[in-house]
Design an enzyme around this catalytic site. Structure first.
Site, PDB file in Angstrom:
ATOM      1  N   GLU A  92      10.071   6.905  22.631  1.00 25.72           N
ATOM      2  CA  GLU A  92       9.548   5.536  22.590  1.00 25.72           C
ATOM      3  C   GLU A  92       9.400   5.019  24.025  1.00 25.72           C
ATOM      4  O   GLU A  92      10.281   5.226  24.863  1.00 25.72           O
ATOM      5  CB  GLU A  92      10.538   4.672  21.816  1.00 25.72           C
ATOM      6  CG  GLU A  92      10.266   3.193  21.812  1.00 25.72           C
ATOM      7  CD  GLU A  92      11.398   2.387  21.198  1.00 25.72           C
ATOM      8  OE1 GLU A  92      11.155   1.232  20.831  1.00 25.72           O
ATOM      9  OE2 GLU A  92      12.533   2.909  21.087  1.00 25.72           O
ATOM     10  N   TRP A  93       8.276   4.361  24.298  1.00 23.14           N
ATOM     11  CA  TRP A  93       8.075   3.763  25.623  1.00 23.14           C
ATOM     12  C   TRP A  93       8.712   2.381  25.648  1.00 23.14           C
ATOM     13  O   TRP A  93       8.432   1.547  24.791  1.00 23.14           O
ATOM     14  CB  TRP A  93       6.582   3.656  25.941  1.00 23.14           C
ATOM     15  CG  TRP A  93       6.325   2.947  27.238  1.00 23.14           C
ATOM     16  CD1 TRP A  93       6.021   1.620  27.405  1.00 23.14           C
ATOM     17  CD2 TRP A  93       6.361   3.503  28.542  1.00 23.14           C
ATOM     18  NE1 TRP A  93       5.867   1.327  28.744  1.00 23.14           N
ATOM     19  CE2 TRP A  93       6.067   2.475  29.463  1.00 23.14           C
ATOM     20  CE3 TRP A  93       6.610   4.786  29.042  1.00 23.14           C
ATOM     21  CZ2 TRP A  93       6.009   2.680  30.843  1.00 23.14           C
ATOM     22  CZ3 TRP A  93       6.552   5.001  30.402  1.00 23.14           C
ATOM     23  CH2 TRP A  93       6.266   3.956  31.294  1.00 23.14           C
ATOM     24  N   LEU A  94       9.568   2.141  26.617  1.00 23.99           N
ATOM     25  CA  LEU A  94      10.185   0.834  26.792  1.00 23.99           C
ATOM     26  C   LEU A  94       9.794   0.291  28.160  1.00 23.99           C
ATOM     27  O   LEU A  94      10.074   0.922  29.178  1.00 23.99           O
ATOM     28  CB  LEU A  94      11.714   0.936  26.683  1.00 23.99           C
ATOM     29  CG  LEU A  94      12.270   1.373  25.326  1.00 23.99           C
ATOM     30  CD1 LEU A  94      13.784   1.582  25.401  1.00 23.99           C
ATOM     31  CD2 LEU A  94      11.938   0.351  24.251  1.00 23.99           C
ATOM     32  N   ASP A 194      26.701   9.746  31.079  1.00 18.54           N
ATOM     33  CA  ASP A 194      26.087   9.823  32.413  1.00 18.54           C
ATOM     34  C   ASP A 194      25.614   8.430  32.810  1.00 18.54           C
ATOM     35  O   ASP A 194      24.482   8.225  33.234  1.00 18.54           O
ATOM     36  CB  ASP A 194      24.915  10.813  32.374  1.00 18.54           C
ATOM     37  CG  ASP A 194      24.438  11.215  33.775  1.00 18.54           C
ATOM     38  OD1 ASP A 194      25.144  10.919  34.760  1.00 18.54           O
ATOM     39  OD2 ASP A 194      23.357  11.824  33.873  1.00 18.54           O
TER      40      ASP A 194
END
Length: 287
Positions: A92-94, A194
């Protein structure tokens, strides 16, 4: 390759996707990243060598595990596979923005909520994954101290020796860990693994988001410790976290022990002066 990726996206989403624009964006130290759009919807695609597909599979499974907690926002994994000589993962592009103190306080609260997700199998995870490009061993272990000695510091020291690292106090440190972690009751918590500043941010609307995980079940303090390693998160983050899930006494001493894992890993990945930093940390812990 891109045609295969478009086809895979179409199959998984059930909607025809044909990319018209592909622009290079940051993909971290080890991957190539692209924003891929058909003019209406955009996805984030990371590429690596075909041999690295297991790394992307583990990332996708980690994101799914974090999503299942319904706590903090992470990008949804869409699909992953190999095409030609490359492996890929589609996420998904955020659209990221700057956020404010309210955003960071909310991030602390939501991370605390994620950390309340536990496992009856103990410490570790269902598969091994990677920390950067270094293998991260996640064999289920009932005892946290044993897990941390064997699968975190011990393993990194093994890799460091092969790279020519010299850590004179290594054995003394490993022998001291049971005492260093004594009287610290640890429940397995789902952690990002991380969590430095480069793997956290806020969407354009101010919603906190974390990404690029090295997921496993651990002492939750490993995440909080790492947020302090490279400059620290804003104070509002720690206020939000402690308001929901206060840290135990003794954290200030344990955080150096937990961050040693990442400094050893940086030595194994990049060399340079990280061996000197690791030795300073070991001496500090043993004082």
């Amino acid at each position: 390759m891109w045609t295969q990726i478009d086809t895979h996206i179409s199959q998984v989403t059930g909607e025809k996707f044909q990319s018209q624009q592909r622009r290079s964006v940051g993909g971290g130290c080890i991957n190539q990243g692209y924003a891929v759009s058909n003019g209406e919807i955009t996805y984030f695609v990371k590429l690596n060598l075909a041999s690295q597909i297991a790394m992307f599979e583990a990332e996708a499974l980690g994101l799914k595990e974090m999503l299942a907690t319904a706590s903090i926002r992470v990008p949804k994994p869409i699909c992953w596979n190999t095409a030609d000589n490359s492996s890929y993962i589609v996420l998904e592009w955020l659209e990221l923005g700057s956020g404010n103190s309210n955003s960071w306080e909310e991030m602390g609260r939501k991370l605390a909520a994620m950390h309340k997700a536990s496992s009856s199998q103990g410490f570790g995870w269902k598969i091994n994954n990677t920390i950067g490009s270094t293998p991260q061993i996640n064999t289920w272990t009932a005892d946290w101290t044993e897990f941390y000695i064997k699968h975190r510091l011990g393993y990194q020291f093994q890799l460091a020796r092969r790279r020519g690292g010299n850590f004179p106090q290594q054995d003394k440190l490993l022998a001291a860990i049971p005492e260093l972690l004594a009287n610290h009751e640890v429940q397995p918590s789902l952690v990002h693994g991380d969590l430095w500043g480069g793997n956290a941010g806020c969407t354009a609307s101010g919603e906190p988001v974390i990404f690029d995980p090295a997921t496993y079940f651990a002492d939750r303090e490993v995440d909080i410790a790492m947020t302090e390693l490279f400059g620290g998160f804003p104070a509002a983050f720690y206020q939000g976290y402690n308001g929901v899930f206060p840290l135990d006494s003794g954290y200030e001493r344990r955080k150096t022990l937990y961050n040693l894992y990442h400094i050893l890993n940086h030595f194994n990945l990049f060399g340079g002066g990280y061996d000197s930093q690791a030795n300073r940390m070991i001496n500090q812990i043993l004082r």
